[in-house]
Design a protein around this motif. Sequence first.
Motif, PDB file in Angstrom:
ATOM      1  N   LYS A  96       0.818  -1.220   0.000  1.00  0.00           N
ATOM      2  CA  LYS A  96       0.000   0.000   0.000  1.00  0.00           C
ATOM      3  C   LYS A  96       0.852   1.270   0.000  1.00  0.00           C
ATOM      4  O   LYS A  96       0.501   2.266   0.619  1.00  0.00           O
ATOM      5  CB  LYS A  96      -0.942   0.026   1.210  1.00  0.00           C
ATOM      6  N   VAL A  97       1.991   1.205  -0.648  1.00  0.00           N
ATOM      7  CA  VAL A  97       2.798   2.421  -0.762  1.00  0.00           C
ATOM      8  C   VAL A  97       2.552   3.023  -2.137  1.00  0.00           C
ATOM      9  O   VAL A  97       2.843   2.403  -3.163  1.00  0.00           O
ATOM     10  CB  VAL A  97       4.303   2.134  -0.577  1.00  0.00           C
ATOM     11  N   LEU A  98       1.962   4.217  -2.141  1.00  0.00           N
ATOM     12  CA  LEU A  98       1.678   4.909  -3.383  1.00  0.00           C
ATOM     13  C   LEU A  98       2.873   5.785  -3.720  1.00  0.00           C
ATOM     14  O   LEU A  98       3.340   6.543  -2.878  1.00  0.00           O
ATOM     15  CB  LEU A  98       0.417   5.752  -3.198  1.00  0.00           C
ATOM     16  N   VAL A  99       3.388   5.642  -4.941  1.00  0.00           N
ATOM     17  CA  VAL A  99       4.567   6.412  -5.331  1.00  0.00           C
ATOM     18  C   VAL A  99       4.192   7.425  -6.398  1.00  0.00           C
ATOM     19  O   VAL A  99       3.563   7.075  -7.393  1.00  0.00           O
ATOM     20  CB  VAL A  99       5.667   5.468  -5.864  1.00  0.00           C
ATOM     21  N   VAL A 100       4.536   8.660  -6.161  1.00  0.00           N
ATOM     22  CA  VAL A 100       4.326   9.692  -7.171  1.00  0.00           C
ATOM     23  C   VAL A 100       5.692   9.951  -7.821  1.00  0.00           C
ATOM     24  O   VAL A 100       6.621  10.396  -7.156  1.00  0.00           O
ATOM     25  CB  VAL A 100       3.772  10.983  -6.539  1.00  0.00           C
ATOM     26  N   PRO A 101       5.825   9.633  -9.115  1.00  0.00           N
ATOM     27  CA  PRO A 101       7.134   9.704  -9.781  1.00  0.00           C
ATOM     28  C   PRO A 101       7.579  11.146 -10.051  1.00  0.00           C
ATOM     29  O   PRO A 101       6.810  12.083  -9.895  1.00  0.00           O
ATOM     30  CB  PRO A 101       6.909   8.935 -11.074  1.00  0.00           C
ATOM     31  N   PRO A 102       8.826  11.326 -10.472  1.00  0.00           N
ATOM     32  CA  PRO A 102       9.451  12.649 -10.554  1.00  0.00           C
ATOM     33  C   PRO A 102       8.701  13.652 -11.421  1.00  0.00           C
ATOM     34  O   PRO A 102       8.670  14.830 -11.087  1.00  0.00           O
ATOM     35  CB  PRO A 102      10.820  12.360 -11.168  1.00  0.00           C
ATOM     36  N   ASN A 103       8.091  13.185 -12.542  1.00  0.00           N
ATOM     37  CA  ASN A 103       7.485  14.196 -13.422  1.00  0.00           C
ATOM     38  C   ASN A 103       6.405  14.989 -12.702  1.00  0.00           C
ATOM     39  O   ASN A 103       6.144  16.140 -13.027  1.00  0.00           O
ATOM     40  CB  ASN A 103       6.953  13.563 -14.705  1.00  0.00           C
ATOM     41  N   THR A 104       5.769  14.353 -11.702  1.00  0.00           N
ATOM     42  CA  THR A 104       4.800  15.085 -10.896  1.00  0.00           C
ATOM     43  C   THR A 104       5.463  15.627  -9.624  1.00  0.00           C
ATOM     44  O   THR A 104       5.290  16.794  -9.258  1.00  0.00           O
ATOM     45  CB  THR A 104       3.639  14.165 -10.484  1.00  0.00           C
ATOM     46  N   ALA A 105       6.246  14.767  -8.984  1.00  0.00           N
ATOM     47  CA  ALA A 105       6.737  15.092  -7.644  1.00  0.00           C
ATOM     48  C   ALA A 105       7.733  16.262  -7.640  1.00  0.00           C
ATOM     49  O   ALA A 105       7.793  17.019  -6.671  1.00  0.00           O
ATOM     50  CB  ALA A 105       7.368  13.873  -7.008  1.00  0.00           C
ATOM     51  N   ARG A 106       8.499  16.406  -8.719  1.00  0.00           N
ATOM     52  CA  ARG A 106       9.518  17.453  -8.699  1.00  0.00           C
ATOM     53  C   ARG A 106       8.906  18.841  -8.578  1.00  0.00           C
ATOM     54  O   ARG A 106       9.523  19.762  -8.064  1.00  0.00           O
ATOM     55  CB  ARG A 106      10.375  17.380  -9.969  1.00  0.00           C
ATOM     56  N   SER A 107       7.644  18.973  -9.079  1.00  0.00           N
ATOM     57  CA  SER A 107       7.077  20.324  -9.098  1.00  0.00           C
ATOM     58  C   SER A 107       6.704  20.809  -7.700  1.00  0.00           C
ATOM     59  O   SER A 107       6.546  22.002  -7.497  1.00  0.00           O
ATOM     60  CB  SER A 107       5.877  20.362 -10.050  1.00  0.00           C
ATOM     61  N   PHE A 108       6.546  19.902  -6.759  1.00  0.00           N
ATOM     62  CA  PHE A 108       6.245  20.401  -5.417  1.00  0.00           C
ATOM     63  C   PHE A 108       7.331  20.048  -4.405  1.00  0.00           C
ATOM     64  O   PHE A 108       7.164  20.219  -3.203  1.00  0.00           O
ATOM     65  CB  PHE A 108       4.862  19.916  -4.935  1.00  0.00           C
ATOM     66  N   ALA A 109       8.477  19.541  -4.929  1.00  0.00           N
ATOM     67  CA  ALA A 109       9.546  19.114  -4.030  1.00  0.00           C
ATOM     68  C   ALA A 109      10.003  20.265  -3.121  1.00  0.00           C
ATOM     69  O   ALA A 109      10.329  20.071  -1.956  1.00  0.00           O
ATOM     70  CB  ALA A 109      10.717  18.572  -4.840  1.00  0.00           C
ATOM     71  N   ARG A 110       9.967  21.473  -3.682  1.00  0.00           N
ATOM     72  CA  ARG A 110      10.458  22.631  -2.898  1.00  0.00           C
ATOM     73  C   ARG A 110       9.466  23.001  -1.798  1.00  0.00           C
ATOM     74  O   ARG A 110       9.818  23.659  -0.845  1.00  0.00           O
ATOM     75  CB  ARG A 110      10.676  23.827  -3.820  1.00  0.00           C
ATOM     76  N   ASN A 111       8.213  22.603  -1.991  1.00  0.00           N
ATOM     77  CA  ASN A 111       7.200  22.895  -0.978  1.00  0.00           C
ATOM     78  C   ASN A 111       6.923  21.683  -0.106  1.00  0.00           C
ATOM     79  O   ASN A 111       5.810  21.462   0.339  1.00  0.00           O
ATOM     80  CB  ASN A 111       5.886  23.315  -1.658  1.00  0.00           C
ATOM     81  N   TYR A 112       7.957  20.903   0.106  1.00  0.00           N
ATOM     82  CA  TYR A 112       7.757  19.610   0.747  1.00  0.00           C
ATOM     83  C   TYR A 112       7.056  19.725   2.098  1.00  0.00           C
ATOM     84  O   TYR A 112       6.068  19.041   2.366  1.00  0.00           O
ATOM     85  CB  TYR A 112       9.101  18.900   0.893  1.00  0.00           C
ATOM     86  N   GLU A 113       7.564  20.613   2.932  1.00  0.00           N
ATOM     87  CA  GLU A 113       7.002  20.699   4.290  1.00  0.00           C
ATOM     88  C   GLU A 113       5.519  21.034   4.243  1.00  0.00           C
ATOM     89  O   GLU A 113       4.708  20.466   4.973  1.00  0.00           O
ATOM     90  CB  GLU A 113       7.755  21.740   5.128  1.00  0.00           C
ATOM     91  N   ALA A 114       5.144  21.926   3.342  1.00  0.00           N
ATOM     92  CA  ALA A 114       3.748  22.341   3.249  1.00  0.00           C
ATOM     93  C   ALA A 114       2.858  21.199   2.790  1.00  0.00           C
ATOM     94  O   ALA A 114       1.821  20.896   3.387  1.00  0.00           O
ATOM     95  CB  ALA A 114       3.619  23.526   2.290  1.00  0.00           C
ATOM     96  N   ILE A 115       3.308  20.533   1.724  1.00  0.00           N
ATOM     97  CA  ILE A 115       2.461  19.458   1.182  1.00  0.00           C
ATOM     98  C   ILE A 115       2.400  18.296   2.153  1.00  0.00           C
ATOM     99  O   ILE A 115       1.399  17.592   2.268  1.00  0.00           O
ATOM    100  CB  ILE A 115       2.954  19.012  -0.206  1.00  0.00           C
TER     101      ILE A 115
END
Lengths: 113, 915
Positions: free
Chosen positions: B571-590
């Motif tokens: 049950k580990v859902l992985v969001v790959p880089p093409n999506t994840a990179r766009s919010f990587a900088r807002n990690y704490e918030a998300i």
Amino acid sequence: MKGTHLGEFEEIVLLVIAALQQEAYGLAIKKELEEQTGRTITISAVHAACNRLEDKGFLSAEFGERSARRGGKRKKIYAVTMSGQQVLQNAYELRQKLWDNIAPGSFQIDWSF
Amino acid sequence: MKEDPIYYDPPERILRLLRWFCKDDFLEEIEGDLHELFQEEVELYGITKANRRFLGNAIRYIRPYFFGKKVISTNLQYHLTMFQHYFKIATRHLWKQRLYSLINISGLAIGLACCIAVLFYVKDELGYDNYHQNADNIYRVSINSTVLSSGGGQDRANSPILWGPALKRDYPEVEEYTRFVKLVSVSNPWKWSANDKVFGETNILYADPSTFDLFNWKVLHGDAATALVEKNGIVLTKAMAYKYFNSENVVGQTMTLDPRQRDNDGNFRTETYDYTVRAVIENIPRQSHFTFDFLLPSAHLSDIYGLDINGSGEERNWFWRGSVAHTYLQLKDGTDPKSLEGKFADFQDRYLGDATTSRGYVYNPFLQRINEIYLAGNMSAQLQPVGDKIYIYGFSLLALFILFIACINFMNLSTARAITRAKEVGLRKVVGAERSQLVTQFLGESMVITLFALFFAIGLARYSLPLFYDYLDKDFAITLSDELPFFVLLLGVGGLVGILAGSYPAFFLSKFKPVKVLKGTFTKTKSGTLVRKGLVVFQFLISVFLIIFTLTLHKQINFMKSYDLGFDQDKVLVVPPNTARSFARNYEAIKGELLQIPEVADITMSSAVPGQGLNGDLYAAKDADASSGFGLGEYLADYNFIDLFGLQLIAGRDFSKDIATDEGIFEEGKPGQVTAILNESALRQLGWTAEEAIGKQIVRDPNAKDWIATVIGVVKDFHFESLAEEINPIAIILLEEYSFLSVKLKRNDLAGGIQAVEATVKQFAPDADFSYNFLDESFQEQYAYEQGLGQVLNITSFLAILIACLGLFGLAAFMTAQRVKEIGIRKTLGASTTSIVFLLSKDFTKLVLIAVIIAIPLGWYATNIGLMNFAYRIDNSYDVFALSLIIALLVAFLTVSFHTLKVAIMNPAETLKTE
């Protein structure tokens, strides 16, 4: 024995051979045919027809003398066999019968008057 | 006429033609009459015209009626009659013995269909890249790199970008070079817009202007040779021209490119670039080891990389070493690529300085001829997936196995039923048939059968080929009209099979002694039975061998799928880089938002997740010699990584927010000191025990000293790659370098969880396409190759045993029919049905048993070798062999029992009354 059907050309060839006064060999047959029908006939057609008729048993053949004029080859002289005569007779009778069946006057061009 | 002494010779040449063509019987008459006619015509028309007419007359004899070449004609006619006769006898036999014909034809058809499918496949695979005019002189520079410490090596398809120009400059045998660079990634397509149409594209290459000097792709419009000289030029394929402009000649049109680059905050830059279409080319042929839709001028690369890519490169920099470009060389005619390869060591010394070794690797560049690249297979950094010779050999072998089993059926059924033909053979011999004629007859019969089979096989192949290609994940693109020569080849194959299958029966049947067979004393021959038995054993040997192999592979796949990987993948859902990179900088918030969702248990971000790729670098213990460096995989992760994936700490501690030093020390925004958790494999490499390791330091790239990592913990080894691989050394480093978002979902309501995560992600990255996968599923995808192979083997072993059983079925039908009277007597004397079934089945089951006994050690040996490919593998166990034994025996017994039962329950009064 192959089929015994007699084609138109074959019938003429048979008749010519039967009627020929001299030795009935290829060239003589060709000349007589041309003379009687007025058509140009190639020697190969005569040879093919004669040999076929021989296969069918309507002609018999024997070789004549050699001559220099023929390149040292013999003449192949044809004669109509009994069955050849029979088949000519049949053809003749068939035609006769068909002619008889034609009502007199049918060939009048102006039949409708 | 006789008195005329002058004789003219007709043209001898024409006479010779006549004599050659016409049957002897006619010649006397024809020649005679033609001579005579010629004499007359000379007198009539003169010699010239007579000659011409002679030719005309002679030529008229060229017609079938007169034809008859002396030797051939008699033989031909005779053979023709005999062939007609043989054909008639053959078809009568086929029809009379419908069951056996059906078995033979269907078996051979299946075997031939397999061969056709494989032949198509092999032909297709071998045909790659042959269409280039200079195919023999174009080579790709590929590099073999060997790791100094472990000796493990790898071939890669690309090479440093500065090599191309330098090679041309330094070596006169290099006539021209061209380089291709692919910057776009599948996960982040670039957007082209033109004519109000916008599409994401991934098949875009940067290329040198010299490209069209080397590769003669067909140019439809524009001037390809100069298209890539200027920076704003592009080359399109025809398909793209139609896609964007709906017409072919679009030279001069403008297209706008948005390369979807992100700025430091993870937002898309909105910069776009305009290009002018300079040339339209035909679509790249399917049989190419790489294809593309767009070519961009390589001049851009100088800006992107910040150096002159065509430069003389006096300065030593990374671009002499880092492989980024696919370099193709055109060598002068007659250049031996080996001699150029020999100069690479010197070349590297000159430009790389530190000889051929660097960062713990030895580099050995080599040249691959362009039409050999596709099948060389197994290299990293290919522009596109390629084929592999192994497949060609493997599939050919399997197809031959099946065909061979089918051929054996034919041999066995023909020889077993020899008695039905024995009288015929005897009589033929009495009448004067020579053995060679009998052999011709029986070979002819097998040809007829194979021809029938071939006919069905083509139909079968027609419908099974697309399925087969589907397994291989290969485009099925066969135009039957193009394959005419192929069908001629097929006829040849059919003939060969006919001879192979028919030669033994022909030899066997033609051997009979007429006296014996006609007297009726002939029953069966011992040698024939023995050969037959041997062949049955061989059939089942192959079948059982294939079954063992298939079962073992499936067991291995199951083993890998159910193996405890040492980390929590459920049950580990992985969001790959093409999506994840766009919010990587807002990690704490998300992170805060995501944790609010009731279905979410935990989240973490990292540079990689298990089973979906991993980068690494050269590391060494801090005080150790630089040469002791080894490759270490890096998971750059946050605090939750160990926890979320359930990794087991065996020493030290997890990263903690409470301990300030864990965050590391940054110098000018770059990490200088970081904290790391190693796996056991890394410790083994470093030679430390778990307790010793805590507090020790390792250095990333001992020469460059990127950063120093302090070890604070050790985790138990876990399988972050396919089980085909050994567990390599890795480090989990606390560092914000995020590409993947992993979300551990709580409840079974996965759909709800996915929706909630998507909604949150959309808030932070409205312009990104949301994509996700589940860790366990994507991990299993690594076994796609094994599973594909397993499916092909399933079918093959099924077909093998099916055809073998068909043969057994036919053989049993015949054998039991022969013993009907014997059974009748046994029954009247009181034998039970069961005892008779066993009596009759015994002979066949015995053969199968022998086959299994031979197959097991062979299978054991072969599967052991096969399993060596998997680092984590099952042991060869008895159950596989027991199961294949049971399958083979059971299937054989059932096949035979159809007949044995039939005979055994027959009323003896029926069977005995005939005599």
